[in-house]
Every structure is written in C-alpha cells, then in structure tokens.
Design a protein around this motif. Sequence first.
Motif, PDB file in Angstrom:
ATOM      1  N   GLN A 198      15.214   6.563   5.857  1.00 42.45           N
ATOM      2  CA  GLN A 198      15.871   5.938   5.465  1.00 42.45           C
ATOM      3  C   GLN A 198      14.430   4.880   3.950  1.00 42.45           C
ATOM      4  OE1 GLN A 198      18.278   2.224   7.085  1.00 42.45           O
ATOM      5  NE2 GLN A 198      20.081   3.437   7.701  1.00 42.45           N
ATOM      6  N   LEU A 199      13.761   5.345   4.893  1.00 46.24           N
ATOM      7  CA  LEU A 199      12.350   4.564   4.782  1.00 46.24           C
ATOM      8  C   LEU A 199      11.873   5.469   3.169  1.00 46.24           C
ATOM      9  CD1 LEU A 199      10.362   4.155   7.872  1.00 46.24           C
ATOM     10  CD2 LEU A 199      11.449   2.449   5.891  1.00 46.24           C
ATOM     11  N   LEU A 302      11.513   0.329  -5.853  1.00 47.02           N
ATOM     12  CA  LEU A 302      11.568   1.292  -5.396  1.00 47.02           C
ATOM     13  C   LEU A 302      10.562   2.181  -4.827  1.00 47.02           C
ATOM     14  CD1 LEU A 302      14.401   3.114  -4.928  1.00 47.02           C
ATOM     15  CD2 LEU A 302      14.155   3.718  -7.094  1.00 47.02           C
ATOM     16  N   PHE A 303      11.521   2.536  -3.589  1.00 49.04           N
ATOM     17  CA  PHE A 303      10.504   3.797  -3.035  1.00 49.04           C
ATOM     18  C   PHE A 303      11.725   5.253  -2.687  1.00 49.04           C
ATOM     19  CE2 PHE A 303       8.693  -0.161  -1.936  1.00 49.04           C
ATOM     20  CZ  PHE A 303       7.519  -0.580  -1.548  1.00 49.04           C
ATOM     21  N   MET A 304      10.459   5.826  -3.191  1.00 50.86           N
ATOM     22  CA  MET A 304      11.616   7.725  -3.533  1.00 50.86           C
ATOM     23  C   MET A 304      10.809   7.928  -2.411  1.00 50.86           C
ATOM     24  SD  MET A 304      13.437   9.174  -5.846  1.00 50.86           S
ATOM     25  CE  MET A 304      14.569   7.604  -6.688  1.00 50.86           C
ATOM     26  N   MET A 305      11.198   8.738  -1.580  1.00 51.63           N
ATOM     27  CA  MET A 305      10.117   9.729  -0.855  1.00 51.63           C
ATOM     28  C   MET A 305       8.742   9.141  -0.355  1.00 51.63           C
ATOM     29  SD  MET A 305      11.782  12.465  -0.758  1.00 51.63           S
ATOM     30  CE  MET A 305      12.555  13.770  -1.846  1.00 51.63           C
ATOM     31  N   LEU A 306       8.355   7.962  -0.615  1.00 49.74           N
ATOM     32  CA  LEU A 306       7.197   6.762   0.137  1.00 49.74           C
ATOM     33  C   LEU A 306       6.370   6.820  -1.272  1.00 49.74           C
ATOM     34  CD1 LEU A 306       6.296   8.504   3.641  1.00 49.74           C
ATOM     35  CD2 LEU A 306       8.052   6.596   3.166  1.00 49.74           C
ATOM     36  N   VAL A 307       7.251   7.489  -2.507  1.00 53.16           N
ATOM     37  CA  VAL A 307       6.377   6.839  -3.603  1.00 53.16           C
ATOM     38  C   VAL A 307       6.667   5.612  -4.107  1.00 53.16           C
ATOM     39  CG1 VAL A 307       5.867   7.969  -5.800  1.00 53.16           C
ATOM     40  CG2 VAL A 307       6.584   9.640  -4.178  1.00 53.16           C
ATOM     41  N   ALA A 379      14.073  15.772  -9.261  1.00 52.32           N
ATOM     42  CA  ALA A 379      13.868  14.108  -9.150  1.00 52.32           C
ATOM     43  C   ALA A 379      14.589  12.744  -9.525  1.00 52.32           C
ATOM     44  CB  ALA A 379      12.398  13.255  -8.238  1.00 52.32           C
ATOM     45  N   LYS A 380      15.414  12.292  -8.873  1.00 54.80           N
ATOM     46  CA  LYS A 380      16.388  10.986  -9.190  1.00 54.80           C
ATOM     47  C   LYS A 380      15.551   9.820  -9.890  1.00 54.80           C
ATOM     48  CE  LYS A 380      20.773  11.885  -7.631  1.00 54.80           C
ATOM     49  NZ  LYS A 380      21.976  11.184  -6.783  1.00 54.80           N
TER      50      LYS A 380
END
Length: 473
Positions: A198-199, A302-307, A379-380
Amino acid sequence: MFLENDHSTTNYHSWICPDLRIYWRLGRIPNSGEVVLRAIASLEQFTFSETEGYALQHFSGQYTLNQIQVAVQRKFPDTNSNFTLELLEKLIKLGVLTLDDQKPPSSKYQLKSTVEWIANPDGYWILRNQEDFTFMQVSDREKNVISRLQQGSIQAIAEEFCIDRDQLKLLLQMLAATGMLVGTQPAKPPRNKFNPLQLLFFKVKLFNPDNFLSQNIDKLRWLWSKSFTLIFVTFLAISTVFAIHYRPEITFEIVKLIQTYGTSSFFFAFVLLMALVITLHEFGHAFTLKHFGGIVPEMGLLFMMLVPAAYTNTTDSYSLSRHKRILVIGAGIIVQIALAAIAFWCWFYSSKGSWLHIGSLVLMTAALFTVALNLNPLAKFDGYYLAVAVTGINNLRRRAFGFYSNLLQGKPLKETNQNKLILAIYAPFSLAYIWMVFGFLFWRISDWTLVNIPYTALVILAIWLIYYFFPRR
C-alpha cells in the motif's frame, strides 16, 4: 495528477456485498463438501457448493465483490472470473437477496434532489450526485428506466423496457451503492489489514478548492480565449526554437552548476521548484475544469511507486465532451511547458551568476523534467489519462490486461477492432514497465535491508506476517 474513476454501469466489482448473517446462517452438510444456508426466521434453506460456501462466508458487509473474487480464486484457482457476480445473481434469483418490487412506489426508488442528469456529447448520460460527489454513467435506455422508477413496480418497468428483472435489480443496487437514491449513502470501502504494498500508492487529501476556484475563475477566463491561445502558441513556438538552439549552453551550465554548488544543494533547489511546478500544474487542471463548469471537490498529495506527486479530483470532467476532457487533462502539462518557456527567457536575458539566472535554469530543468514524467502513458500520470481520453477507452490498463486474459482463456472479445489493436499494443508495454519499476524497487530495498538491518527486518516481517494472516474475529 489526473485521477480516473470507473464509470461503467457493468462494473459491479466495487460493490460491498451485504451482511447475510442478519437473516441467514451458514452451516456445513456432514460428510459432504457442500454447505447449507438456513433462514433464521423460517424453515427456508438452500444448498451451495464448497466454493460458493467459502464465498458466502465473506458476505459480511465488509468486502467488495472483487475482494471476494480474489479470495475465492486464491483458495480455488480454477474458479472462473465472474464467479462472485454469478453467485450474487443466484442469491437474487433464490430470494436470499432481493429488492421488494411488490411495494408501491416510494422514496426508496426516488433520486435525491441533489442528483442531476448531464448529457454527454459522446452519446451517454452522467448521473452526478452533488451531495456525495459520486457519478454513474448510463445509456439512453438506462436513463429512461431510471426515470420511470417512481411510477411503477420493478416487474412493470422490466416488462415495459424488455429488460431482465435481475439486471434491473442490479441497476437499482448500483444506484443505491453510489448514493443516488433517497435514503442511501455511497458504500464505503472496508478497512483492510495493512499491506506494505500500500505504500507504493496512497493519497493524502489536503483541501476542497471548489469555492476558491469559483470565486476566482472569472478573473482568469481570458486564458481560454482564442486570441490569448494564438499569442500563447506563438510564444511557445518561438521559445522552443530558441531553447533548442541554446541547448548545448543550457546543458553546460547545468553541469557547471552542479559542480559548483554540489549535488545536494542543486537537488534541494530542484525539489523546491519542482513542488512549485507541480502545484501550479494541479491548479491548471482545476481551473480548466472549473472554466467548463465542473466541480473540483479535492486536491491533495499522491505517492506512486514511492514517487511524491499531487492530485486533483477531476472526475467531473467525464461529464464533458472528449475535446474538453482532453483540455482538462492536458492543462497541467501546458502550465509546465509555459513555466519552462518563461524560465528560459528569464535565463536568457539575466546576468550570468545572478540569482535570477541560476533560479531560472533550475526552474526550467524542473518544469521539463516533470513534463517528461507526466507524459509517460505507462504510469497513471497525465500521459495515461490523455491516452484514455484520446482513445475513448476508459480503464485502459485494466481492459488491456483483460483483453489478453480473455484471449488466453478463449473467452469472447467484446472490443471493437480498433480498440483490440490499441489494447494489444498497450498491455505488454504496460506490464513490462510495471515489472521493471517493481523489480528495481524490490532489488534496491532488499539490498539495503539485507546489508544494513537484516535481523531487524526479519523480526518486523515476522510480526507483520502474524498480524496479516491471523484470522479476524
């Protein structure tokens, strides 16, 4: 970050299944893999298979159809992909789950006063619930069916429109699940146990900007005028030509800047200016949607793939034509390109070594970097949603994977020939990208963990496994 919601009326997988334990009791049949569902208040009972019984254990008001489907397929791998939906329809036919259509019309089937119909130029209707900010996309036929709910029984409406009675009940359940009917509230997703994955994707809502946007949009409407658009496009074209010409000098100064001030100092300034770019990017989405009459209920992180990134809820753009929707999605990138162009001219005319010269160079770098990041359709980010809007294929990634899943299982492909080609091309690239990113993150995190905190990580993993797999009471 442009966010996407599922608007298909045939997508029931996000529904939360009701709690059967209030009126029914599940038991096993001795010396058999079958189970029996007995009514608490009567002698009525029904027999189900072992697989169905396992699924029925999850009908506790906490899990969605999709979550139950995943759990069943994990325990019974040969289960078909529509198992839970078929089970739901079976329960409706048996009368275990039902909508009582014998009662006279009442507020139960009445749309809320805050629900409005919006005709989309692409040939469908949007039901927008302004109270709970939920949406539902329906066809002309479904709109007519919904409009008749207050005037007749379910049976009469089903006969009038030649629609399957169970499908009509599913439509009513969808209306209830999205809070469109009087006395209903949108179903809240259940709180699942924490999973480290979830992270890799989570959101933090910060505020509702709609009132602010409404108060200030009239001051900015000139930005969408034809005259300004012509001037703006000319400005960008000239800026691009000059920037390409001076690219070697720009690259040289960036390298020199890093060498002079150090990587850490440059990175710190880069991140700060990137945060500014992202903020203005999101307001580009928000103000454009507001310009077209939409509602923007939230903005956040928003955090996506730790980005780290940001997002703006622009779901209301689905009420617009495809052309306007593309403008809403592309507005953020246009803002970034404009910032890069402005930064270029500030760099070009300022004195070398001045704070304006250095700051403009870093700002230009940050703006162009985020443009490249956002345009990635795998990527979304905005690039993905631009691809969705341009192709008209909602839920592009999921449908692309579903296309190959159906193809490999020999199931019928319910896509147009044009969509088949797009989905066939997109799926392998998307899968490769996901595996590449996940693989890199897994390798880096595992390598660092095993080198620095191997025993601590092992203890934490053991505690989490006990927590996660320990059955709920």
